[in-house]
Scaffold this motif. Structure first.
Motif, PDB file in Angstrom:
ATOM      1  N   LEU A  59      52.978  33.799  20.655  1.00  0.00           N
ATOM      2  CA  LEU A  59      54.331  34.243  20.336  1.00  0.00           C
ATOM      3  C   LEU A  59      54.415  35.091  19.066  1.00  0.00           C
ATOM      4  O   LEU A  59      55.198  36.036  19.009  1.00  0.00           O
ATOM      5  N   ARG A  60      53.637  34.772  18.061  1.00  0.00           N
ATOM      6  CA  ARG A  60      53.665  35.577  16.828  1.00  0.00           C
ATOM      7  C   ARG A  60      53.176  36.994  17.114  1.00  0.00           C
ATOM      8  O   ARG A  60      53.762  37.963  16.648  1.00  0.00           O
ATOM      9  N   SER A  61      52.121  37.124  17.890  1.00  0.00           N
ATOM     10  CA  SER A  61      51.615  38.458  18.254  1.00  0.00           C
ATOM     11  C   SER A  61      52.617  39.202  19.120  1.00  0.00           C
ATOM     12  O   SER A  61      52.819  40.404  18.952  1.00  0.00           O
ATOM     13  N   ALA A  62      53.255  38.493  20.050  1.00  0.00           N
ATOM     14  CA  ALA A  62      54.281  39.119  20.888  1.00  0.00           C
ATOM     15  C   ALA A  62      55.427  39.620  20.020  1.00  0.00           C
ATOM     16  O   ALA A  62      55.904  40.751  20.188  1.00  0.00           O
ATOM     17  N   GLU A  71      61.141  49.101  16.087  1.00  0.00           N
ATOM     18  CA  GLU A  71      61.182  49.954  14.889  1.00  0.00           C
ATOM     19  C   GLU A  71      61.140  51.428  15.272  1.00  0.00           C
ATOM     20  O   GLU A  71      61.763  52.262  14.626  1.00  0.00           O
ATOM     21  N   ARG A  72      60.402  51.763  16.294  1.00  0.00           N
ATOM     22  CA  ARG A  72      60.239  53.149  16.712  1.00  0.00           C
ATOM     23  C   ARG A  72      61.236  53.566  17.788  1.00  0.00           C
ATOM     24  O   ARG A  72      61.459  54.745  18.006  1.00  0.00           O
ATOM     25  N   GLU A  73      61.798  52.594  18.465  1.00  0.00           N
ATOM     26  CA  GLU A  73      62.726  52.858  19.569  1.00  0.00           C
ATOM     27  C   GLU A  73      63.845  51.804  19.527  1.00  0.00           C
ATOM     28  O   GLU A  73      63.879  50.891  20.340  1.00  0.00           O
ATOM     29  N   PRO A  74      64.751  51.912  18.546  1.00  0.00           N
ATOM     30  CA  PRO A  74      65.756  50.858  18.350  1.00  0.00           C
ATOM     31  C   PRO A  74      66.736  50.693  19.512  1.00  0.00           C
ATOM     32  O   PRO A  74      67.407  49.664  19.599  1.00  0.00           O
ATOM     33  N   ASP A  75      66.786  51.654  20.402  1.00  0.00           N
ATOM     34  CA  ASP A  75      67.694  51.542  21.540  1.00  0.00           C
ATOM     35  C   ASP A  75      67.008  51.032  22.810  1.00  0.00           C
ATOM     36  O   ASP A  75      67.559  51.114  23.902  1.00  0.00           O
ATOM     37  N   ASN A  76      65.823  50.441  22.661  1.00  0.00           N
ATOM     38  CA  ASN A  76      65.088  49.902  23.804  1.00  0.00           C
ATOM     39  C   ASN A  76      65.630  48.504  24.125  1.00  0.00           C
ATOM     40  O   ASN A  76      65.244  47.513  23.507  1.00  0.00           O
ATOM     41  N   ALA A  77      66.541  48.443  25.064  1.00  0.00           N
ATOM     42  CA  ALA A  77      67.205  47.179  25.414  1.00  0.00           C
ATOM     43  C   ALA A  77      66.199  46.145  25.902  1.00  0.00           C
ATOM     44  O   ALA A  77      66.304  44.966  25.545  1.00  0.00           O
ATOM     45  N   TYR A  78      65.233  46.565  26.701  1.00  0.00           N
ATOM     46  CA  TYR A  78      64.249  45.607  27.204  1.00  0.00           C
ATOM     47  C   TYR A  78      63.460  44.977  26.058  1.00  0.00           C
ATOM     48  O   TYR A  78      63.210  43.772  26.052  1.00  0.00           O
ATOM     49  N   ALA A  79      63.048  45.781  25.081  1.00  0.00           N
ATOM     50  CA  ALA A  79      62.281  45.245  23.951  1.00  0.00           C
ATOM     51  C   ALA A  79      63.111  44.232  23.167  1.00  0.00           C
ATOM     52  O   ALA A  79      62.594  43.195  22.747  1.00  0.00           O
ATOM     53  N   HIS A  80      64.398  44.514  22.988  1.00  0.00           N
ATOM     54  CA  HIS A  80      65.275  43.547  22.314  1.00  0.00           C
ATOM     55  C   HIS A  80      65.374  42.257  23.131  1.00  0.00           C
ATOM     56  O   HIS A  80      65.298  41.157  22.579  1.00  0.00           O
ATOM     57  N   PHE A  81      65.544  42.398  24.437  1.00  0.00           N
ATOM     58  CA  PHE A  81      65.662  41.225  25.302  1.00  0.00           C
ATOM     59  C   PHE A  81      64.373  40.396  25.275  1.00  0.00           C
ATOM     60  O   PHE A  81      64.403  39.177  25.131  1.00  0.00           O
ATOM     61  N   ALA A  82      63.250  41.070  25.386  1.00  0.00           N
ATOM     62  CA  ALA A  82      61.964  40.364  25.385  1.00  0.00           C
ATOM     63  C   ALA A  82      61.691  39.719  24.029  1.00  0.00           C
ATOM     64  O   ALA A  82      61.157  38.603  23.968  1.00  0.00           O
ATOM     65  N   TYR A  87      61.707  34.754  20.642  1.00  0.00           N
ATOM     66  CA  TYR A  87      62.318  33.891  19.621  1.00  0.00           C
ATOM     67  C   TYR A  87      62.835  32.597  20.243  1.00  0.00           C
ATOM     68  O   TYR A  87      62.688  31.521  19.670  1.00  0.00           O
ATOM     69  N   GLU A  88      63.427  32.712  21.412  1.00  0.00           N
ATOM     70  CA  GLU A  88      63.948  31.532  22.107  1.00  0.00           C
ATOM     71  C   GLU A  88      62.803  30.547  22.394  1.00  0.00           C
ATOM     72  O   GLU A  88      62.923  29.346  22.153  1.00  0.00           O
ATOM     73  N   ARG A  89      61.713  31.071  22.883  1.00  0.00           N
ATOM     74  CA  ARG A  89      60.557  30.233  23.211  1.00  0.00           C
ATOM     75  C   ARG A  89      59.930  29.617  21.959  1.00  0.00           C
ATOM     76  O   ARG A  89      59.350  28.537  22.019  1.00  0.00           O
ATOM     77  N   ALA A  90      60.076  30.301  20.821  1.00  0.00           N
ATOM     78  CA  ALA A  90      59.544  29.806  19.552  1.00  0.00           C
ATOM     79  C   ALA A  90      60.561  28.913  18.833  1.00  0.00           C
ATOM     80  O   ALA A  90      60.351  28.567  17.674  1.00  0.00           O
ATOM     81  N   ASN A  91      61.633  28.570  19.522  1.00  0.00           N
ATOM     82  CA  ASN A  91      62.680  27.704  18.967  1.00  0.00           C
ATOM     83  C   ASN A  91      63.324  28.313  17.719  1.00  0.00           C
ATOM     84  O   ASN A  91      63.499  27.637  16.705  1.00  0.00           O
ATOM     85  N   ARG A  92      63.675  29.591  17.843  1.00  0.00           N
ATOM     86  CA  ARG A  92      64.369  30.307  16.773  1.00  0.00           C
ATOM     87  C   ARG A  92      65.646  30.898  17.364  1.00  0.00           C
ATOM     88  O   ARG A  92      65.785  32.106  17.522  1.00  0.00           O
ATOM     89  N   PRO A  93      66.610  30.046  17.723  1.00  0.00           N
ATOM     90  CA  PRO A  93      67.771  30.491  18.490  1.00  0.00           C
ATOM     91  C   PRO A  93      68.668  31.504  17.791  1.00  0.00           C
ATOM     92  O   PRO A  93      69.251  32.366  18.460  1.00  0.00           O
ATOM     93  N   ASP A  94      68.804  31.434  16.481  1.00  0.00           N
ATOM     94  CA  ASP A  94      69.665  32.405  15.796  1.00  0.00           C
ATOM     95  C   ASP A  94      69.129  33.824  15.928  1.00  0.00           C
ATOM     96  O   ASP A  94      69.875  34.753  16.211  1.00  0.00           O
ATOM     97  N   ARG A  95      67.835  33.964  15.725  1.00  0.00           N
ATOM     98  CA  ARG A  95      67.223  35.287  15.891  1.00  0.00           C
ATOM     99  C   ARG A  95      67.287  35.737  17.351  1.00  0.00           C
ATOM    100  O   ARG A  95      67.510  36.904  17.635  1.00  0.00           O
ATOM    101  N   ALA A  96      67.084  34.796  18.252  1.00  0.00           N
ATOM    102  CA  ALA A  96      67.140  35.130  19.680  1.00  0.00           C
ATOM    103  C   ALA A  96      68.516  35.666  20.036  1.00  0.00           C
ATOM    104  O   ALA A  96      68.623  36.706  20.697  1.00  0.00           O
ATOM    105  N   GLN A  97      69.561  35.000  19.611  1.00  0.00           N
ATOM    106  CA  GLN A  97      70.920  35.390  19.973  1.00  0.00           C
ATOM    107  C   GLN A  97      71.239  36.812  19.513  1.00  0.00           C
ATOM    108  O   GLN A  97      71.841  37.579  20.245  1.00  0.00           O
ATOM    109  N   ARG A  98      70.808  37.151  18.315  1.00  0.00           N
ATOM    110  CA  ARG A  98      71.058  38.509  17.794  1.00  0.00           C
ATOM    111  C   ARG A  98      70.453  39.559  18.728  1.00  0.00           C
ATOM    112  O   ARG A  98      71.095  40.558  19.057  1.00  0.00           O
TER     113      ARG A  98
END
Length: 122
Positions: A59-62, A71-82, A87-98
C-alpha cells in the motif's frame, strides 16, 4: 543482458498487463520496474505499477505511485479514486474521503459518486 528498446518495453508492459489480469501483481511489478527506469514519466506504466502494488497489498508503494501520477495529472479522476481506495485499505478514512470526493467531482461516474458519499456527514 539484453539491450532495452522501445519494442521490448512495450512487450514488457503488455505482459505486465496480462500478469496483473492473471492475479500475479508481483510478476507485473518485476516487468514494470525496468520499463519505468527507462521511461520514468510514463504515466501508463506508473499507473499499471500502482495498480499492481495495490493488488499485492504494497500500500505504501501504491500510494507513492498514485501520488506521483496525481502530481503530474491532477485531473486524473481514476488516480484519485484508486488512491482513495489505497487509503481506505490502509485504514486512513479521512484521506480516502478527500480523494473519493475529488474523483467524483472530476468524473461523476456512479461508482465514484457512491464512494464520495456527498449526502452523508462522514
Amino acid at each position: 543482458m539484453q539491450e532495452r528498446s522501445p519494442e521490448t518495453d512495450v512487450i514488457a508492459f503488455r505482459a505486465a498487463e496480462q500478469l496483473l489480469a492473471a492475479r500475479d501483481p508481483r510478476g507485473a511489478i518485476k516487468l514494470l520496474d525496468p520499463v519505468i527506469a527507462a521511461h520514468p514519466e510514463s504515466r501508463a506504466a506508473r499507473l499499471l505499477r500502482a495498480r499492481a502494488y495495490f493488488a499485492a497489498a504494497q500500500l505504501r508503494s501504491a500510494e507513492q505511485e498514485f501520488l506521483h501520477i496525481i502530481e503530474r495529472e491532477p485531473d486524473n479522476a481514476y488516480a484519485h479514486f484508486a488512491l482513495a481506495r489505497t487509503y481506505e485499505r490502509a485504514n486512513r478514512p479521512d484521506r480516502a474521503q478527500r480523494h473519493f470526493r475529488l474523483a467524483a467531482a472530476l468524473d461523476p461516474k456512479p461508482e465514484y459518486l457512491r464512494a464520495a458519499k456527498f449526502d452523508s456527514d462522514e
